[in-house]
Design an enzyme around this catalytic site. Structure first.
Site, PDB file in Angstrom:
ATOM      1  N   PHE A 183      -3.770   3.362  15.050  1.00 34.55           N
ATOM      2  CA  PHE A 183      -4.194   4.380  14.096  1.00 34.55           C
ATOM      3  C   PHE A 183      -5.418   3.867  13.356  1.00 34.55           C
ATOM      4  O   PHE A 183      -5.615   2.663  13.243  1.00 34.55           O
ATOM      5  CB  PHE A 183      -3.069   4.684  13.085  1.00 34.55           C
ATOM      6  CG  PHE A 183      -2.089   5.703  13.594  1.00 34.55           C
ATOM      7  CD1 PHE A 183      -1.175   5.368  14.575  1.00 34.55           C
ATOM      8  CD2 PHE A 183      -2.096   7.000  13.096  1.00 34.55           C
ATOM      9  CE1 PHE A 183      -0.283   6.298  15.066  1.00 34.55           C
ATOM     10  CE2 PHE A 183      -1.207   7.947  13.570  1.00 34.55           C
ATOM     11  CZ  PHE A 183      -0.295   7.600  14.565  1.00 34.55           C
ATOM     12  N   ALA A 224       1.775   1.165  11.566  1.00 32.44           N
ATOM     13  CA  ALA A 224       2.014   0.566  10.246  1.00 32.44           C
ATOM     14  C   ALA A 224       0.698   0.338   9.510  1.00 32.44           C
ATOM     15  O   ALA A 224      -0.337   0.104  10.133  1.00 32.44           O
ATOM     16  CB  ALA A 224       2.747  -0.759  10.407  1.00 32.44           C
ATOM     17  N   LYS A 261     -13.237   0.847  16.213  1.00 35.22           N
ATOM     18  CA  LYS A 261     -11.929   0.177  16.158  1.00 35.22           C
ATOM     19  C   LYS A 261     -11.286   0.136  17.542  1.00 35.22           C
ATOM     20  O   LYS A 261     -10.700  -0.870  17.929  1.00 35.22           O
ATOM     21  CB  LYS A 261     -11.035   0.939  15.164  1.00 35.22           C
ATOM     22  CG  LYS A 261     -10.014   0.064  14.517  1.00 35.22           C
ATOM     23  CD  LYS A 261      -9.468   0.669  13.236  1.00 35.22           C
ATOM     24  CE  LYS A 261     -10.435   0.431  12.071  1.00 35.22           C
ATOM     25  NZ  LYS A 261      -9.939   1.012  10.835  1.00 35.22           N
ATOM     26  N   ASN A 267       0.841  -1.200   0.000  1.00 40.66           N
ATOM     27  CA  ASN A 267       0.000   0.000   0.000  1.00 40.66           C
ATOM     28  C   ASN A 267       0.870   1.240   0.000  1.00 40.66           C
ATOM     29  O   ASN A 267       2.085   1.169  -0.019  1.00 40.66           O
ATOM     30  CB  ASN A 267      -0.957  -0.027   1.204  1.00 40.66           C
ATOM     31  CG  ASN A 267      -0.189  -0.111   2.509  1.00 40.66           C
ATOM     32  OD1 ASN A 267       0.545   0.796   2.863  1.00 40.66           O
ATOM     33  ND2 ASN A 267      -0.330  -1.232   3.197  1.00 40.66           N
ATOM     34  N   LYS A 312       8.428 -16.449 -11.393  1.00 40.41           N
ATOM     35  CA  LYS A 312       7.583 -15.358 -11.880  1.00 40.41           C
ATOM     36  C   LYS A 312       6.362 -15.896 -12.650  1.00 40.41           C
ATOM     37  O   LYS A 312       6.531 -16.767 -13.516  1.00 40.41           O
ATOM     38  CB  LYS A 312       8.434 -14.455 -12.788  1.00 40.41           C
ATOM     39  CG  LYS A 312       7.754 -13.187 -13.169  1.00 40.41           C
ATOM     40  CD  LYS A 312       8.663 -12.324 -14.014  1.00 40.41           C
ATOM     41  CE  LYS A 312       7.854 -11.237 -14.680  1.00 40.41           C
ATOM     42  NZ  LYS A 312       8.565 -10.579 -15.754  1.00 40.41           N
ATOM     43  N   ASP A 370      -3.797  -6.474   5.074  1.00 44.82           N
ATOM     44  CA  ASP A 370      -4.767  -7.315   5.776  1.00 44.82           C
ATOM     45  C   ASP A 370      -4.728  -8.771   5.305  1.00 44.82           C
ATOM     46  O   ASP A 370      -5.168  -9.664   6.006  1.00 44.82           O
ATOM     47  CB  ASP A 370      -6.189  -6.747   5.586  1.00 44.82           C
ATOM     48  CG  ASP A 370      -6.372  -5.468   6.397  1.00 44.82           C
ATOM     49  OD1 ASP A 370      -5.720  -5.356   7.459  1.00 44.82           O
ATOM     50  OD2 ASP A 370      -7.131  -4.572   5.971  1.00 44.82           O
ATOM     51  N   PRO A 397      -2.552 -11.769  10.607  1.00 42.23           N
ATOM     52  CA  PRO A 397      -2.844 -11.445  12.011  1.00 42.23           C
ATOM     53  C   PRO A 397      -2.981  -9.937  12.172  1.00 42.23           C
ATOM     54  O   PRO A 397      -2.288  -9.179  11.483  1.00 42.23           O
ATOM     55  CB  PRO A 397      -1.598 -11.934  12.758  1.00 42.23           C
ATOM     56  CG  PRO A 397      -0.531 -12.063  11.727  1.00 42.23           C
ATOM     57  CD  PRO A 397      -1.225 -12.336  10.420  1.00 42.23           C
ATOM     58  N   ASP A 398      -3.890  -9.500  13.037  1.00 43.43           N
ATOM     59  CA  ASP A 398      -4.000  -8.075  13.339  1.00 43.43           C
ATOM     60  C   ASP A 398      -3.088  -7.795  14.537  1.00 43.43           C
ATOM     61  O   ASP A 398      -3.372  -8.225  15.661  1.00 43.43           O
ATOM     62  CB  ASP A 398      -5.453  -7.710  13.653  1.00 43.43           C
ATOM     63  CG  ASP A 398      -5.621  -6.205  13.748  1.00 43.43           C
ATOM     64  OD1 ASP A 398      -4.894  -5.585  14.542  1.00 43.43           O
ATOM     65  OD2 ASP A 398      -6.459  -5.660  13.010  1.00 43.43           O
TER      66      ASP A 398
HETATM   67  O1  C5P Z   1      -8.291  -2.432  10.838  1.00 44.07           O
HETATM   68  P1  C5P Z   1      -7.412  -1.338  10.357  1.00 44.07           P
HETATM   69  O2  C5P Z   1      -6.317  -1.809   9.453  1.00 44.07           O
HETATM   70  O3  C5P Z   1      -8.128  -0.161   9.824  1.00 44.07           O
HETATM   71  O4  C5P Z   1      -6.725  -0.813  11.713  1.00 44.07           O
HETATM   72  C1  C5P Z   1      -5.690   0.094  11.730  1.00 44.07           C
HETATM   73  C2  C5P Z   1      -4.851  -0.097  12.946  1.00 44.07           C
HETATM   74  O5  C5P Z   1      -4.592  -1.479  13.148  1.00 44.07           O
HETATM   75  C3  C5P Z   1      -3.493   0.547  12.794  1.00 44.07           C
HETATM   76  O6  C5P Z   1      -3.040   0.909  14.086  1.00 44.07           O
HETATM   77  C4  C5P Z   1      -2.656  -0.590  12.225  1.00 44.07           C
HETATM   78  O7  C5P Z   1      -1.271  -0.432  12.503  1.00 44.07           O
HETATM   79  C5  C5P Z   1      -3.227  -1.776  12.964  1.00 44.07           C
HETATM   80  N1  C5P Z   1      -3.167  -3.051  12.227  1.00 44.07           N
HETATM   81  C6  C5P Z   1      -2.320  -4.031  12.664  1.00 44.07           C
HETATM   82  N2  C5P Z   1      -2.295  -5.251  12.016  1.00 44.07           N
HETATM   83  C7  C5P Z   1      -3.091  -5.468  10.959  1.00 44.07           C
HETATM   84  C8  C5P Z   1      -3.957  -4.470  10.498  1.00 44.07           C
HETATM   85  C9  C5P Z   1      -3.967  -3.263  11.157  1.00 44.07           C
HETATM   86  O8  C5P Z   1      -1.576  -3.810  13.633  1.00 44.07           O
HETATM   87  N3  C5P Z   1      -3.033  -6.644  10.359  1.00 44.07           N
END
Ligand code: C5P
Length: 397
Positions: A323, A273, A337, A209, A287, A277, A303-304
């Site tokens: 963020f 960061a 969030k 991104n 390739k 997702d 993972p989030d």
């Molecule tokens: O769910 P979203 O991506 O909008 O959430 C943003 C927040 O979640 C940011 O603080 C981002 O660094 C964190 N994030 C994360 N791991 C992910 C997706 C988002 O730490 N896989």
């Protein structure tokens, strides 16, 4: 502790803000002595500057009375900080080249004190390659910049170049003072995630991104300046690394999570960061060639990191900050969030129409479970300072 400031006022329309700045500095019991350049005195009068500062105003290099009161070398040394506000394109250029053809520029050459510069100029002058080169030279020389802000200009144009507001300048001075002397976060450890992640599709392609990493880098720098033992965990970026924090470079979201977990226990976690997702399940080792057929990517959710760190039972940092980059209903979505991810604070911003990503400025809504605060549009460095101040206040409360 900064107790005295030598304020150099150069000739820009924003000089009127310096009067308010003097008043606010005096309210904090900081002694202010002013140097007014010739063009500065076209915008504010020596009388108003003298009345507000309560001190003699110095203007000319070869003025016998002034030199008798205090010579220019002494003036440049008998202060805790030299502040140039507003700083025109001209004084910035003179500083970068080391010219000294008047009192202000001679003081700036002669001083052995920290120097902070608050630029104020037209947007095109700010973006001019020569100005940007000069600024980089001064940053490399250790000069600290405050602002500029983005907004309407006195000349009718719009953009970056507006002088920071007096309160923002005061905040930066306090931060600088803290970083130099008190190091209020010296007993704290922090890690900051920044930049994008990259999820490989094949050896030459990836999902990523637009994140530049600027905001996270500025936060890591600010926390380090405040004395925190700071680690920056960064995805691939093209910007200079902050000086001081430990750096861990990662590519994927999983690597970033691993790196974060290795930092535990830590007092402060800041997830800025833009983590991808999804990752590609069917990534190829060679390739991918065109076949004339459609192909699909099989994606698994990553993972989030923010969620995982916030919801840890063991070793959860006492302050977890995330963020929220939103394209609509910023406040509502950011609050959701905050609750769903379980973090303590969220800094939300509107990223619609290319705002924020890769820019030098940011407009934040700061959200906790009890406060929603709309911050003015400001530089990412200033956002970092403001966040650090909130962190310091949080831990000292
Ligand atoms: O769910 P979203 O991506 O909008 O959430 C943003 C927040 O979640 C940011 O603080 C981002 O660094 C964190 N994030 C994360 N791991 C992910 C997706 C988002 O730490 N896989």
């Amino acid at each position: 502790m900064i107790k005295s400031i030598l304020l150099i006022i150069t000739g820009g329309i924003a000089a009127y803000k310096s009067l308010e700045l003097i008043r606010k500095l005096k309210e904090r019991n900081i002694d202010v002595t002013c140097v007014l350049t010739k063009s500065g005195s076209e915008f504010v009068t020596p009388l108003s500057v003298a009345s507000l500062s309560g001190n003699h105003v110095f203007s000319e290099l070869f003025n016998l009375t002034d030199e008798n009161k205090m010579g220019h070398i002494e003036l440049s040394r008998s202060t805790d900080l030299v502040l140039v506000a507003p700083a025109t394109t001209n004084i910035i250029s003179k500083m970068a080249y080391g010219s000294c053809d008047d009192l202000a520029s001679t003081i700036l050459m002669a001083t052995n004190k920290p120097v902070m510069v608050v630029p104020a100029m037209n947007v095109r002058m700010w973006h001019n390659a020569a100005t940007q080169r000069n600024i980089q030279t001064l940053i490399d020389d250790g000069i600290k910049f405050i602002g500029p802000n983005k907004g309407d200009m006195a000349c009718g144009e719009y953009g970056l170049g507006r002088m920071s507001e007096p309160q923002e300048i005061i905040n930066s001075i306090i931060e600088y003072d803290n970083s130099l002397i008190h190091q209020p976060l010296k007993n704290f450890s922090a890690f900051v995630t920044a930049g994008p992640t990259r999820e490989k599709i094949d050896p030459v392609r990836f999902i990523s991104n637009e994140s530049s990493g600027k905001q996270g880098y500025a936060i890591a720098q600010s926390l380090f300046n405040m004395g925190a033992k700071t680690t920056l965990i960064t995805g691939p970026t093209n910007i200079p690394l902050p000086e001081g924090p430990s750096i861990i470079k990662v590519n994927t979201a999983e690597e970033m999570l691993d790196a974060c977990e290795q930092q535990l226990p830590a007092d402060i976690a800041i997830c800025s960061a833009a983590v991808s997702d999804y990752r590609v399940n069917n990534k190829k080792n060679s390739k991918i060639k065109k076949t004339g057929e459609n192909i699909s990517l099989d994606l698994s959710e990553n993972p989030d990191i923010l969620n995982r760190i916030s919801k840890r039972n063991a070793n959860r940092p006492s302050l977890v900050i995330g963020f929220a980059a939103e394209t609509g209903e910023v406040e509502k979505n950011a609050k959701l969030k905050l609750y769903s991810k379980g973090c303590d604070w969220i800094l939300a911003n509107d990223v619609s129409d290319g705002k924020v990503f890769n820019q030098d400025i940011n407009k934040i809504t700061f959200i906790t479970d009890s406060i929603t605060e709309k911050w003015n549009e400001m530089s990412k460095d200033d956002v970092a300072s403001k966040l650090s101040t909130n962190i310091i206040n949080h831990f000292s409360a």
